[in-house]
Write a protein that holds these residues in place. Sequence first.
Motif, mmCIF file in Angstrom:
data_model
loop_
_atom_site.group_PDB
_atom_site.id
_atom_site.type_symbol
_atom_site.label_atom_id
_atom_site.label_comp_id
_atom_site.label_asym_id
_atom_site.label_seq_id
_atom_site.Cartn_x
_atom_site.Cartn_y
_atom_site.Cartn_z
ATOM 1 N N VAL A 1 60.678 -41.830 40.768
ATOM 2 C CA VAL A 1 61.088 -42.019 39.558
ATOM 3 C C VAL A 1 59.811 -42.272 38.892
ATOM 4 N N ILE A 2 58.621 -43.370 39.327
ATOM 5 C CA ILE A 2 57.551 -44.360 38.129
ATOM 6 C C ILE A 2 56.241 -43.581 39.093
ATOM 7 N N GLU A 3 56.135 -42.705 39.853
ATOM 8 C CA GLU A 3 55.169 -42.101 40.529
ATOM 9 C C GLU A 3 54.134 -41.307 39.451
ATOM 10 N N GLY A 4 52.697 -41.716 39.507
ATOM 11 C CA GLY A 4 52.030 -40.710 38.103
ATOM 12 C C GLY A 4 52.075 -41.056 36.924
ATOM 13 N N ALA A 5 52.953 -42.066 36.275
ATOM 14 C CA ALA A 5 52.958 -42.843 34.942
ATOM 15 C C ALA A 5 51.912 -43.773 34.781
ATOM 16 N N THR A 6 51.957 -43.397 33.212
ATOM 17 C CA THR A 6 50.788 -44.239 32.841
ATOM 18 C C THR A 6 51.963 -45.484 31.880
ATOM 19 N N LYS A 7 52.610 -44.684 31.422
ATOM 20 C CA LYS A 7 53.743 -45.714 30.804
ATOM 21 C C LYS A 7 55.066 -45.810 31.419
ATOM 22 N N ILE A 8 55.361 -47.090 31.413
ATOM 23 C CA ILE A 8 56.923 -47.145 31.585
ATOM 24 C C ILE A 8 57.554 -47.964 31.174
ATOM 25 N N THR A 9 59.132 -47.266 31.290
ATOM 26 C CA THR A 9 59.677 -48.271 29.665
ATOM 27 C C THR A 9 60.979 -48.382 30.837
ATOM 28 N N VAL A 10 61.364 -49.522 30.508
ATOM 29 C CA VAL A 10 62.606 -49.456 30.818
ATOM 30 C C VAL A 10 63.867 -49.962 29.122
ATOM 31 N N LYS A 11 64.986 -49.171 29.829
ATOM 32 C CA LYS A 11 66.359 -49.384 28.951
ATOM 33 C C LYS A 11 67.066 -50.289 29.047
ATOM 34 N N LEU A 12 67.713 -51.353 28.805
ATOM 35 C CA LEU A 12 68.859 -52.444 29.381
ATOM 36 C C LEU A 12 69.373 -51.832 28.706
ATOM 37 N N SER A 13 70.954 -52.561 29.585
ATOM 38 C CA SER A 13 72.037 -52.368 29.654
ATOM 39 C C SER A 13 72.861 -52.772 27.749
ATOM 40 N N SER A 14 72.164 -53.654 26.999
ATOM 41 C CA SER A 14 72.352 -53.980 26.438
ATOM 42 C C SER A 14 72.471 -52.707 25.044
ATOM 43 N N GLY A 15 71.239 -51.872 25.290
ATOM 44 C CA GLY A 15 70.796 -50.678 24.700
ATOM 45 C C GLY A 15 69.022 -51.145 24.310
ATOM 46 N N LYS A 16 68.043 -52.555 24.681
ATOM 47 C CA LYS A 16 67.370 -52.719 23.863
ATOM 48 C C LYS A 16 66.385 -52.178 25.386
#
Length: 394
Positions: free
Chosen positions: A143-158
């Motif tokens: 899922v994150i292999e080769g990523a230069t930037k990782i973003t996470v979306k919480l269940s709250s929408g944030k």
Amino acid sequence: MDENRFDSVKDVKWKNVSDGKGEIKFTNRRTKAKLKGLFKGVAFILIAAVSGGVSGAYIVNKKYSNKAYTPINQSLIESKDEDAKTKAVDLPKTNITKVAETVSPAVVGISNKAEGYFGVQDVGSGSGIIFDPNGYIVTNNHVIEGATKITVKLSSGKTLPATLIGTDPRSDLAVIKVDAQNLPVAKFGDSSKVKVGDIAIAIGNPLGEEFSGSVTAGIISALNRKIQYGGAIYKVLQTDAAINPGNSGGPLCNETGEVIGINSLKIGAEANAEGMGFAIGINEAKDIIKSLMDYGKVSRPSLGIYGQGVVSEKNNIQGVYIREVVQGSGASVAGIKPTDIIIELDKKKITKVEDLSDVLDKHKVGDTIQCKIWRNGKTIEVNITLSDVKEKNR
């Protein structure tokens, strides 16, 4: 004539005639009785008709009130609708509903961003599980292999940026972290207690954020499946709960809401198969997660060789043919050479590469095990001290 002859006769009338003389005429009582009976019959029919009409209207109104809205039944319909809403609220929750409510807050969406021709672009997405309230999340390595930037979306929408803590390509697991505290967490269960036929519930973001928080359910179809994918061998749980691209990294739960696996793979239409999803057992994942948290990597015992299964009909030899020996590894120190064939390891017969993995998984770095090789028509026995060798794709 006797004057009292008609004293007991009631229906006697006097009628005047033209000659002035009186004439006695008798009226028949039966005629009056018939008229009264007729009137009673008509009255009965009218009453029955009115009663039948009222009863019919009541039955129709009761049976079809939800289909025909009229001024007569409108108030009754509204009353019944309110009762139905009240009853719906009172319905007991199913186990799947409870699991969804308990686990979903700890499931996140993950976006993999990398530099492209037009700048930073989304190159993939998946799911993750918050297992530590301080922002630690486990997901799949792919899922994150080769990523230069990782973003996470919480269940709250944030949405929050994430940092990479560690990856393990062999198990296809990775740990990332967001800068947040007091986050909801999922509870890890015991995958050794899972049985074929148990309820399995998958939660994640199939096909991306548009379908975030999707819940699917099925059963555990098989245990300890060995799946070879991307050069690695996975020991996984098989389920028929729908798992689609984007579910990767999300939880597979039992009916008590415990995470028993991390969704990872699916054999889809290209294999002409349906309902074949796979999840890494949580017991196997626990040690890997801990190692990634502590060291940023996973230390695994290795012989330090690269090879492939081979069968020699000429010499009646079957084993693992060695193509390369890693310099400084336990195999190199023990004198193993390319073209040697491993036929036995730790007193277990070796016929294919997977057999080596089965033996090594029972040991740790630093253990010394016995190895038999076939070289130039002779069987040679050596002792190999297992070391932690960085793997590479071959």
